[in-house]
Design an enzyme around this catalytic site. Structure first.
Site, PDB file in Angstrom:
ATOM      1  N   VAL A  52      31.115  35.535  40.259  1.00 15.45           N
ATOM      2  CA  VAL A  52      31.407  34.107  40.234  1.00 15.45           C
ATOM      3  C   VAL A  52      30.345  33.372  41.056  1.00 15.45           C
ATOM      4  CG1 VAL A  52      33.124  32.327  40.689  1.00 15.45           C
ATOM      5  CG2 VAL A  52      33.877  34.617  40.046  1.00 15.45           C
TER       6      VAL A  52
ATOM      7  N   ASP B 158      48.313  40.819  36.577  1.00 18.95           N
ATOM      8  CA  ASP B 158      47.529  41.123  37.779  1.00 18.95           C
ATOM      9  C   ASP B 158      47.767  40.072  38.864  1.00 18.95           C
ATOM     10  OD1 ASP B 158      45.854  42.657  39.333  1.00 18.95           O
ATOM     11  OD2 ASP B 158      44.013  41.755  38.582  1.00 18.95           O
TER      12      ASP B 158
END
Length: 579
Positions: free
Chosen positions: A332, A444
């Site tokens: 990211v 998740d």
């Protein structure tokens, strides 16, 4: 507030009788002079004349400092709600309690001759067949017939009637007659032949006739009632009479010259309309092409995710200079992009080493986040599907992840803020599990995948492992997913996975929020290494105060409730009960 001590909500101008109420506190017979009370900590409750608490509507225990204001009101949709306003967060508002979560419950919401339909937990008003809104856009004004109803007789040929149905709808019972009927067709016939009957209700072989207007309507799929509405249509007799009124000569023939002139005028009008339409279409096509070739104009970010080229992404991130995170499927980066005339900071997720699984990851992110809109979900602003490059552009969360906030001592939030964080995560999960058009299992949920915005509001992110369920599907088989320590037992047992897998992970995250420590910490004593086991032992020993530390100012009752919720979420056997 009724004389019998019962707090009841009725629609306007309705008699105070049980069939007309749509919510009550169920405190009738609990005493006289009953009052509704609201304390500074958000406690909403009812007292009788002796000061005895006969019912808690909320348990209270919320922030009672001068940072929070509580407001109770009946909103314009007819629902009684209790709000909290955080003055230190620019008046951030949240609903603590409401008399109902069903926005179609208030009777009369859609006015006369209209009924309420629940669409994605929002109330939507629909008019009866053959009716239209009295005031467009204002359904509380009700609906009116969109045809003339001068007479129910067919002798003069003005109007014929047909019967149209509004199935699974319930209405106020204002019957004037009941018919012995065994079939829907017989009920329709009985109403059709009765001039006084404007609507009939057919339910389980029973048929009742009613007059208009109908009120308090709503759709209820569990109710088999069918509203049969008499709707008027014009007959072909009018066409015959229209031709009978045409001008004729003495021999009874239509004047040929008048007919030719009329046809010529009609042809000329059609020609003018065609030419005008072509010119307008050409003008609009030209403007559309000019709009499409302007690279600085994009779709509004509130409509759909925007498609970017890889070159634009490189410029946006200054050739991927500033890395702010790394995950299992990619890295990211921080970037800047121009959206709607202003510069916005964004987080750009670049998927590395695209495999079949990575491609599915990318497709899931686009498909799922692109159509979800909730304040507790991270918004997907755009994406790149350029050759082998797969990138996702998200809104930038300036305060990082919940993992960073909880486990960095100097950033550790106070108890009240931790409670709000837990509520934010729960709201986001509720939206994914119950309020989306397609039910979503995140698969998740963990503190690293919960991000914090500039106001300290928690938002769920990273939908790459998400599993979609069809509307009629409640469980799915799939390979094990998620992160060790947060994975529900059914993953290891190869059992079908439901939304309860996320509930288990939420339970672990909730205990982390409460205790401000990781789910597994090998630096602690052996009996404290596994968080859920240690919390369970403390709860059984009646020592829940130990799990939050001495520096926290905690409402012990609220703490106990949150611990119980967390433990309920992670029980291996749902049938097991906490002591």
């Amino acid at each position: 507030m009724q004389d019998d001590g019962n707090l009841v909500q009725y629609p306007v101008d309705a008699p105070g009788a049980i069939p007309y109420s749509y919510w009550s506190s169920s405190t009738d017979g609990k005493g006289d002079n009953v009052s509704l009370n609201l304390d500074n900590d958000g406690h909403l409750y009812m007292l009788n004349s002796t000061g005895f608490n006969i019912k808690d509507l909320t348990t209270g225990g919320y922030d009672d400092t001068n940072r929070t204001v509580y407001l109770m009101k009946i909103d314009s949709d007819g629902i009684l709600r209790l709000y909290s306003y955080r003055l230190d967060q620019n008046g951030n508002r949240s609903v603590i309690w409401s008399s109902t979560s069903d926005k179609c419950a208030p009777k009369g919401l859609c006015g006369l001759n209209g009924y309420c339909v629940d669409v994605d937990r929002e109330a939507n008003c629909i008019c009866l067949p053959g009716f239209a809104p009295v005031i467009e856009g204002n359904f509380t004004a009700g609906c009116e017939r969109n045809f003339s109803s001068d007479s129910c007789k067919n002798d003069d040929g003005k109007i014929q009637y047909t019967i149209q149905a509004a199935e699974n709808t319930v209405w106020e019972d204002t019957r004037y007659s009941e018919v012995t009927s065994t079939t829907r067709e017989e009920c329709e016939t009985a109403c059709y032949e009765d001039c006084n009957c404007e609507a009939a209700m057919f339910n389980d072989g029973k048929c009742t006739k009613q007059r208009l207007p109908l009120r308090y309507g709503r759709r209820d799929l569990s109710n088999s009632n069918i509203a049969l509405i008499k709707v008027g249509i014009y007959s072909s007799i009018n066409e015959q009479r229209k031709h009978a009124d045409e001008p004729k000569d003495g021999n009874g023939k239509v004047h040929t010259d008048i007919l030719i002139i009329g046809l010529s005028l009609v042809g000329f009008a059609i020609m003018v309309l065609v030419i005008s339409g072509a010119l307008i279409l050409r003008s609009r096509v030209f403007r559309y092409k000019r709009f499409s070739t302007d690279n600085n104009i994009r779709l509004c970010e509130n409509v759909a995710p925007i498609s970017f080229s890889f070159a634009e992404i490189k410029a946006m991130t200054d050739n991927f200079q500033e890395e702010i995170g790394k995950g299992a499927f990619g890295t990211v980066f921080k970037g800047m992009v121009m959206l709607n005339g202003s510069t916005k900071v964004v987080a750009v997720k670049r998927l590395d080493n695209i495999s079949d699984q990575g491609e599915r990851e990318f497709q899931n992110e686009i498909r799922i986040i692109g159509r979800t809109h909730h304040r507790n979900l991270v918004r997907l602003l755009g994406y790149c599907h350029d050759g082998a490059n797969r990138l996702l552009i998200y809104e930038y969360m300036i305060n990082g992840s919940l993992f960073d906030v909880l486990f960095t001592p100097e950033r550790r939030p106070c108890w009240i803020d931790r409670v709000e964080i837990a509520r934010d995560v729960a709201r986001g999960l509720l939206y994914l599990h119950e309020e989306c058009e397609t039910q979503i299992i995140h698969c998740d949920i963990k503190s690293q995948n919960i991000l914090m915005d500039e106001n300290g509001q928690a938002k769920i992110s990273d939908f790459g492992l998400a599993k979609l369920l069809k509307p009629d599907q409640t469980k799915t088989f799939t390979g094990i997913r998620g992160t060790r320590g947060y994975v529900a037992p059914e993953w290891h047992r190869k059992l079908p996975v439901t939304v309860k897998a996320d509930v288990y992970s939420f339970g672990i995250v909730l205990l982390e929020i409460i205790c401000c420590r990781r789910s597994v910490n090998w630096s602690l004593k052996e009996e404290e290494v596994v968080l859920e086991e240690w919390v369970y032992d403390c709860y059984q020993a009646g020592e829940v105060g130990k799990i939050v530390g001495e520096d926290d100012e905690v409402d012990i009752k609220q703490l106990e409730r949150m611990v119980i919720v967390g433990l309920w979420c992670i029980l291996d056997e749902p049938t097991c009960a906490l002591p």
